[in-house]
Scaffold this active site. Structure first.
Site, PDB file in Angstrom:
ATOM      1  N   HIS A   1     -21.142-105.806 -21.499  1.00 26.03           N
ATOM      2  CA  HIS A   1     -20.962-107.215 -21.913  1.00 26.03           C
ATOM      3  C   HIS A   1     -20.223-107.321 -23.249  1.00 26.03           C
ATOM      4  O   HIS A   1     -20.411-108.286 -23.977  1.00 26.03           O
ATOM      5  CB  HIS A   1     -22.305-107.947 -22.029  1.00 26.03           C
ATOM      6  CG  HIS A   1     -23.230-107.710 -20.877  1.00 26.03           C
ATOM      7  ND1 HIS A   1     -23.253-108.505 -19.754  1.00 26.03           N
ATOM      8  CD2 HIS A   1     -24.153-106.742 -20.659  1.00 26.03           C
ATOM      9  CE1 HIS A   1     -24.157-108.046 -18.909  1.00 26.03           C
ATOM     10  NE2 HIS A   1     -24.709-106.969 -19.423  1.00 26.03           N
TER      11      HIS A   1
ATOM     12  N   SER B   1       5.782-108.843 -36.644  1.00 29.07           N
ATOM     13  CA  SER B   1       5.937-110.291 -36.523  1.00 29.07           C
ATOM     14  C   SER B   1       7.076-110.723 -37.415  1.00 29.07           C
ATOM     15  O   SER B   1       7.264-110.178 -38.503  1.00 29.07           O
ATOM     16  CB  SER B   1       4.642-110.974 -36.949  1.00 29.07           C
ATOM     17  OG  SER B   1       4.899-112.303 -37.330  1.00 29.07           O
TER      18      SER B   1
ATOM     19  N   LYS C   1       1.624-107.724 -39.891  1.00 33.68           N
ATOM     20  CA  LYS C   1       1.246-107.484 -38.496  1.00 33.68           C
ATOM     21  C   LYS C   1       1.837-106.221 -37.901  1.00 33.68           C
ATOM     22  O   LYS C   1       2.979-105.862 -38.154  1.00 33.68           O
ATOM     23  CB  LYS C   1       1.720-108.660 -37.637  1.00 33.68           C
ATOM     24  CG  LYS C   1       1.073-109.949 -38.028  1.00 33.68           C
ATOM     25  CD  LYS C   1      -0.242-110.111 -37.348  1.00 33.68           C
ATOM     26  CE  LYS C   1       0.000-110.923 -36.112  1.00 33.68           C
ATOM     27  NZ  LYS C   1      -1.179-111.495 -35.570  1.00 33.68           N
TER      28      LYS C   1
ATOM     29  N   GLU D   1      -0.143-105.353 -24.415  1.00 36.10           N
ATOM     30  CA  GLU D   1      -0.162-106.752 -23.976  1.00 36.10           C
ATOM     31  C   GLU D   1       0.800-106.961 -22.805  1.00 36.10           C
ATOM     32  O   GLU D   1       0.483-107.640 -21.826  1.00 36.10           O
ATOM     33  CB  GLU D   1       0.213-107.673 -25.133  1.00 36.10           C
ATOM     34  CG  GLU D   1      -0.845-107.695 -26.231  1.00 36.10           C
ATOM     35  CD  GLU D   1      -0.328-108.323 -27.517  1.00 36.10           C
ATOM     36  OE1 GLU D   1       0.324-109.378 -27.460  1.00 36.10           O
ATOM     37  OE2 GLU D   1      -0.552-107.732 -28.587  1.00 36.10           O
TER      38      GLU D   1
END
Ligand code: ARG
Length: 464
Positions: free
Chosen positions: A161, A282, A288, A295
């Protein structure tokens, strides 16, 4: 690609030219020309067979083989003009053959149809791609094995979970993915058996009256068997559905791995360091370092599932036998192959170079009260029913949260106030290493299990 209308190989019964928009709409050569090598191989085997059974003269066969070989060469040199007006890869090559060698070229299409031809080409093409993808799966398995082997002692929180659950070995976690990709290889090998069946010789749908030798063709082309029913053979694409199913599962596994890595790479977890070469920045936020490879892989899985759904939908309402709808199989199949290929290759390389951050992982361990189950198991072994033990440990956990302590940091006196059965011998079990070491059931995370499994896997990898 040229599109000026050419006389169609099927043009005999037509008085008017194909409308340009229809030519564009029906043509597939823009994408099916990637089958050229297999189309030519298939034609060579067919021509050899026709000569063997006396339908072609030896000299005609030789002319055909030479012509096809020169076409193959020109295509490979990027020296071949594909014509949209000739619809597909099959008619482009066949027409060019006739242009080059004259009459024998026009005899090649004896006892065959594009319907059995295209089914044969796609099966040969897919067979090769399956072998390539299997090799990429092995690369991925090897990367995961290396991760497990490099850090055999590293303990991390295992989750259910997405809540910290029990301590596990990093290597055990890596090898969980190894198992998934192992099954993916097995699935592909299984699909391959049903791909590797020769449709050629089924002709348009009913077979042919020419005395062909299908087994000879099968042997030439490396097919395991010949199809048993001509109608099924020209209209069956379930082998593509099966492949897309297997490809979808590969993407599911890559996507799950991506998700784990995305979480681990976040500053909240900080469990891994990804190589710079596999991240992007970024344009606005200088700090970043984004896990875009993961992704994109996670995102691309959606494309492949979409192709699976498309293929099922294309097939579901088709009356027997060949229908032009089936031409829609190719872009779905090709894009799925391309997507799985690049995703596997880039992810295998990234996993190979990813580095866990042991200090960060270690710091996260006390947050989880990960050895609560070990304490409950301890009380159970001392005679308490597990349900009661669970209850007692629940209260201890509440105490730990209130007092901001991990279980291993409690004193014996504190522990004993919760239950008198707890003795000094509990402490080794409350450490993460002790907990991991105790999980000796087959397939559990105990270190000895990992070491044994690494040996087994080293043998597996050597063989593949
Ligand atoms: N390009 C077609 C396909 O991919 C080849 C078979 C066409 N057959 C036909 N009779 N039109 O399915």
């Amino acid at each position: 690609m040229s599109s000026n209308s050419t006389k169609k190989p099927w043009g005999g019964r037509f008085k008017e030219q194909t409308a340009p928009i229809v030519e564009r709409f029906t043509s597939s050569v823009e994408f099916d020309n990637r089958l050229y090598r297999h189309d030519i191989q298939g034609s060579i085997a067919h021509a050899r067979m026709l000569a063997r059974v006396g339908i072609l003269k030896e000299s005609e066969m030789n002319a055909i083989l030479q012509g096809l070989t020169s076409i193959l060469h020109d295509i490979e040199q990027n020296n071949f003009e594909w014509k949209q007006s000739l619809e597909d890869v099959h008619m482009n090559i066949e027409r060019e053959l006739a242009n080059r060698i004259g009459e024998p070229g026009k005899r090649l299409h004896t006892a065959r149809s594009r319907n059995d031809q295209v089914a044969t080409d796609v099966r040969m093409y897919l067979r090769d791609e399956i072998d390539r993808i299997s090799a990429l799966l092995t690369d991925m398995q090897r990367s995961l094995y290396h991760q497990a082997e490099r850090y055999p002692n590293l303990i991390m929180p295992g989750y259910t979970h997405l809540q910290p659950a029990q301590p596990v070995l990093w290597g055990h976690h890596m090898l969980a993915y190894y198992e998934m990709f192992k099954r993916d290889r097995e699935r592909l090998a299984d699909v391959r058996k049903r791909v590797n069946i020769l449709p050629l010789g089924s002709a348009a749908l009913a077979g042919t009256g020419f005395p062909i030798d299908r087994h000879f063709v099968a042997e030439q082309l490396g097919f395991e068997a010949v199809s048993r029913n001509s109608m099924d053979a020209v209209s069956d694409r379930d082998f593509i559905v099966e492949f897309l199913g297997a490809a979808s599962l590969i993407m599911v596994h890559l996507s799950r791995l991506s998700e784990d890595i995305i979480l681990w790479n976040s500053s909240e977890f900080g469990f891994v360091e990804l190589p710079d070469g596999f991240c992007t920045g970024s344009s606005i936020m200088p700090q970043k370092k984004n896990p875009d490879v993961c992704e994109l892989t996670r995102g691309k899985s959606g494309r492949v599932f979409g192709h699976l759904m498309a293929m099922l939908t294309i097939l579901k309402g088709l009356p027997m036998t060949y229908n032009r709808d089936l031409q829609e199989d190719k872009e779905a199949l090709f894009d799925a192959i391309d997507t799985v290929t690049i995703s596997l290759a880039v992810m295998a390389a990234m996993v190979e170079h990813m580095r866990p951050r042991p200090e960060h992982i270690q710091q996260s361990l006390p947050r989880g009260l990960l050895t609560a189950t070990d304490l409950a198991d301890y009380l159970t072994r001392k005679g308490l029913p597990f349900r009661e033990a669970h209850e007692v440990v629940g209260r201890i956990v509440a105490w730990c949260i209130e007092n901001k302590k991990d279980l291993a940091e409690m004193t014996l006196t504190d522990l004993k106030t919760h239950h008198p059965l707890i003795e000094e011998d509990i402490f080794p079990l409350l450490t993460y290493a002790g907990s991991v070491a105790s999980r000796t059931s087959y397939g559990g995370t105990a270190q000895q299990n990992l070491l044994d499994m690494l040996k087994t896997i080293a043998c597996e990898l050597e063989k593949s």
